[in-house]
Design an enzyme around this catalytic site. Sequence first.
Site, short mmCIF file in Angstrom:
data_model
loop_
_atom_site.label_atom_id
_atom_site.label_comp_id
_atom_site.label_asym_id
_atom_site.label_seq_id
_atom_site.Cartn_x
_atom_site.Cartn_y
_atom_site.Cartn_z
N GLU A 47 0.86 -1.19 0.00
CA GLU A 47 0.00 0.00 0.00
C GLU A 47 0.89 1.23 0.00
O GLU A 47 1.72 1.40 0.90
CB GLU A 47 -0.89 0.03 1.24
CG GLU A 47 -1.78 1.27 1.31
CD GLU A 47 -2.48 1.46 2.66
OE1 GLU A 47 -1.84 1.26 3.71
OE2 GLU A 47 -3.67 1.80 2.66
N ARG A 49 1.06 4.89 0.85
CA ARG A 49 0.33 5.92 1.59
C ARG A 49 0.83 7.29 1.13
O ARG A 49 1.75 7.87 1.72
CB ARG A 49 0.56 5.72 3.09
CG ARG A 49 -0.30 4.61 3.70
CD ARG A 49 -1.71 5.09 3.97
NE ARG A 49 -1.69 6.26 4.82
CZ ARG A 49 -1.75 6.24 6.15
NH1 ARG A 49 -1.90 5.11 6.79
NH2 ARG A 49 -1.71 7.36 6.86
N ARG A 85 -4.65 8.99 2.58
CA ARG A 85 -5.45 8.98 3.82
C ARG A 85 -5.52 10.41 4.37
O ARG A 85 -4.48 11.03 4.61
CB ARG A 85 -4.81 8.02 4.84
CG ARG A 85 -5.52 7.92 6.16
CD ARG A 85 -6.86 7.15 6.12
NE ARG A 85 -6.70 5.79 5.67
CZ ARG A 85 -7.29 5.30 4.56
NH1 ARG A 85 -8.08 6.06 3.82
NH2 ARG A 85 -7.09 4.05 4.20
N GLU A 89 -9.45 10.93 8.79
CA GLU A 89 -9.52 9.47 8.96
C GLU A 89 -8.17 8.90 9.41
O GLU A 89 -7.84 7.76 9.13
CB GLU A 89 -9.98 8.82 7.65
CG GLU A 89 -11.30 9.40 7.18
CD GLU A 89 -12.37 8.38 6.81
OE1 GLU A 89 -12.16 7.18 6.98
OE2 GLU A 89 -13.43 8.83 6.35
N HIS A 146 -12.91 4.96 8.57
CA HIS A 146 -12.08 4.83 9.78
C HIS A 146 -12.66 5.69 10.89
O HIS A 146 -13.03 6.83 10.65
CB HIS A 146 -10.65 5.32 9.51
CG HIS A 146 -10.02 4.64 8.34
ND1 HIS A 146 -10.33 4.98 7.04
CD2 HIS A 146 -9.12 3.64 8.26
CE1 HIS A 146 -9.65 4.21 6.21
NE2 HIS A 146 -8.90 3.37 6.93
N LYS A 173 -13.93 -1.65 3.48
CA LYS A 173 -13.02 -1.71 4.63
C LYS A 173 -13.50 -0.79 5.75
O LYS A 173 -13.88 0.36 5.49
CB LYS A 173 -11.62 -1.27 4.18
CG LYS A 173 -10.64 -1.12 5.33
CD LYS A 173 -9.35 -0.41 4.94
CE LYS A 173 -8.59 -0.01 6.19
NZ LYS A 173 -7.44 0.86 5.94
N ARG A 215 -6.47 -8.50 13.84
CA ARG A 215 -5.55 -8.48 12.70
C ARG A 215 -5.02 -9.89 12.39
O ARG A 215 -4.53 -10.16 11.32
CB ARG A 215 -4.35 -7.57 12.99
CG ARG A 215 -4.76 -6.11 13.17
CD ARG A 215 -3.52 -5.26 13.38
NE ARG A 215 -3.86 -3.88 13.65
CZ ARG A 215 -4.06 -2.95 12.70
NH1 ARG A 215 -3.92 -3.27 11.44
NH2 ARG A 215 -4.36 -1.71 13.04
N SER A 234 1.71 1.83 10.04
CA SER A 234 0.90 2.93 9.54
C SER A 234 -0.35 3.15 10.36
O SER A 234 -1.09 4.09 10.13
CB SER A 234 0.51 2.67 8.08
OG SER A 234 -0.42 1.62 8.01
N GLN A 238 -0.64 -2.41 14.51
CA GLN A 238 -0.12 -3.25 13.41
C GLN A 238 1.06 -4.09 13.88
O GLN A 238 1.97 -3.58 14.52
CB GLN A 238 0.36 -2.34 12.29
CG GLN A 238 -0.37 -2.51 11.01
CD GLN A 238 0.03 -1.43 10.03
OE1 GLN A 238 1.21 -1.13 9.87
NE2 GLN A 238 -0.95 -0.85 9.39
#
Length: 440
Positions: A47, A49, A85, A89, A146, A173, A215, A234, A238
Amino acid sequence: MKTIEIGGVKLGPDRMPVICAPITAGSIVEIMHHAEKIADSPADIVEFRADWLDDTGFLNSNTVDAALRTIRNILPGRPVLFTLRTMKEGGKADVRDDEYVEIAEAAADSGYIDAIDLEFSRECVSSGLLPSLMRSKDIRTVLSFHDFTRTPSADEIIAHMNEMASCGADVIKTAVMPQSDSDLLSVLTASEQLKRTCETPFILISMSGQGVLSRVCGGQFGSVLTFASAGRTSAPGQLDADTTDMMLRALYRASRPPQKKFKMELTGRGNIVLGGFMGTGKSSSAEKIALYADFKPVEMDQIIEEKAGMTIPEIFSELGEKAFRDMETKLCRELSEESGLVISTGGGTLLRQENVDALKKNGVVFLLEAEPETVLARLEKSSVKRPKLEGHMNRGYISWLMKQRYDAYTSAADAVIYVDDLTPGGTAVRILSAAGLIPD
Ligand code: S3P
């Protein structure tokens, strides 16, 4: 739930969740460093960002294009999810709707992205404008929401996810913040219901340390993708990609059906074909089978080296991988005319359907399967050079390459033998008994 593909990576039910590693960096040099870390990780998707570029004042169509080109060069086999992003959010981008659309278009037109994250709270997204524009450019859409302050009830999460799905999203998502353990349960409850009722593949995350379980076990409740870091994280909670991959593999290993006892009669004096990833013991098990039963061992890599008068690394570097693959195909056809062989294939042989068809004409394919750490430990002791792992002799990369090959391997297999705890002799005995050649 349907299965969708992002740049060749499948997301959907009944598979291990896909791992997506974010690149969070504010300059091209930092992006390079971060991408290099991801190259040696088991991440299936990367991804980008782009909001991190806004943080350093570098966000514009040109830098987005340059950043994406850099990522593609360093990570050629990994599909790219583009994300801008916004601050609302939890990101770093401070942009108006028209700027949001402009950057999304630049990313899509770069030709370097496979999917894009679009925030559902934006008017240009919920109106359907940006999702249909992206669809017209053949980019998959991940509609996202989010909440960094709280966790809505399971019913609210479900209702909102269904609204996003009805906008024609490829993936939906939601990531929310738990305030209590029961908030984590709300997320899992919503997942479990969506798993049964929602056609669109979804991602549901409970953030921070309190939600970390989502997760790892989210896949069991239907979530198709999990974000994990290789380098910088991020979002709160995580885990790193290698740890996530090890945990996912352990969970999926525990829940897979026990190894089937199967019997197969080799037709006449058919061949035994051993396939699977590098380091699973194909050659050494073939030697043992030849020792215990009346089969002639054939090592495909060795025959190719003899015929070409070159080593495999030389063939790869001087003639290219395609030339090597063509030699493999020719040899598969020749071997299919013979009988009474135990054929040790190369790790890539079963990836071409025509090879599988040829080998199966007069043979039974046994797939040897091992965990990435087993493979790494064995390859580190081996003196054979493997061009496919050159510069990437580490667990993360091995796991990634294994996942790339998984579907082709399993569809080629007549039977699977898990070899982590087996010696080559033990593997040989399992195969011979399965083939009905020695008693159980
Ligand atoms: C390869 C595996 C090697 C050899 C070549 C390519 C692969 O065989 O054929 O280096 O693509 O996995 P082993 O599986 O015997 O290492």
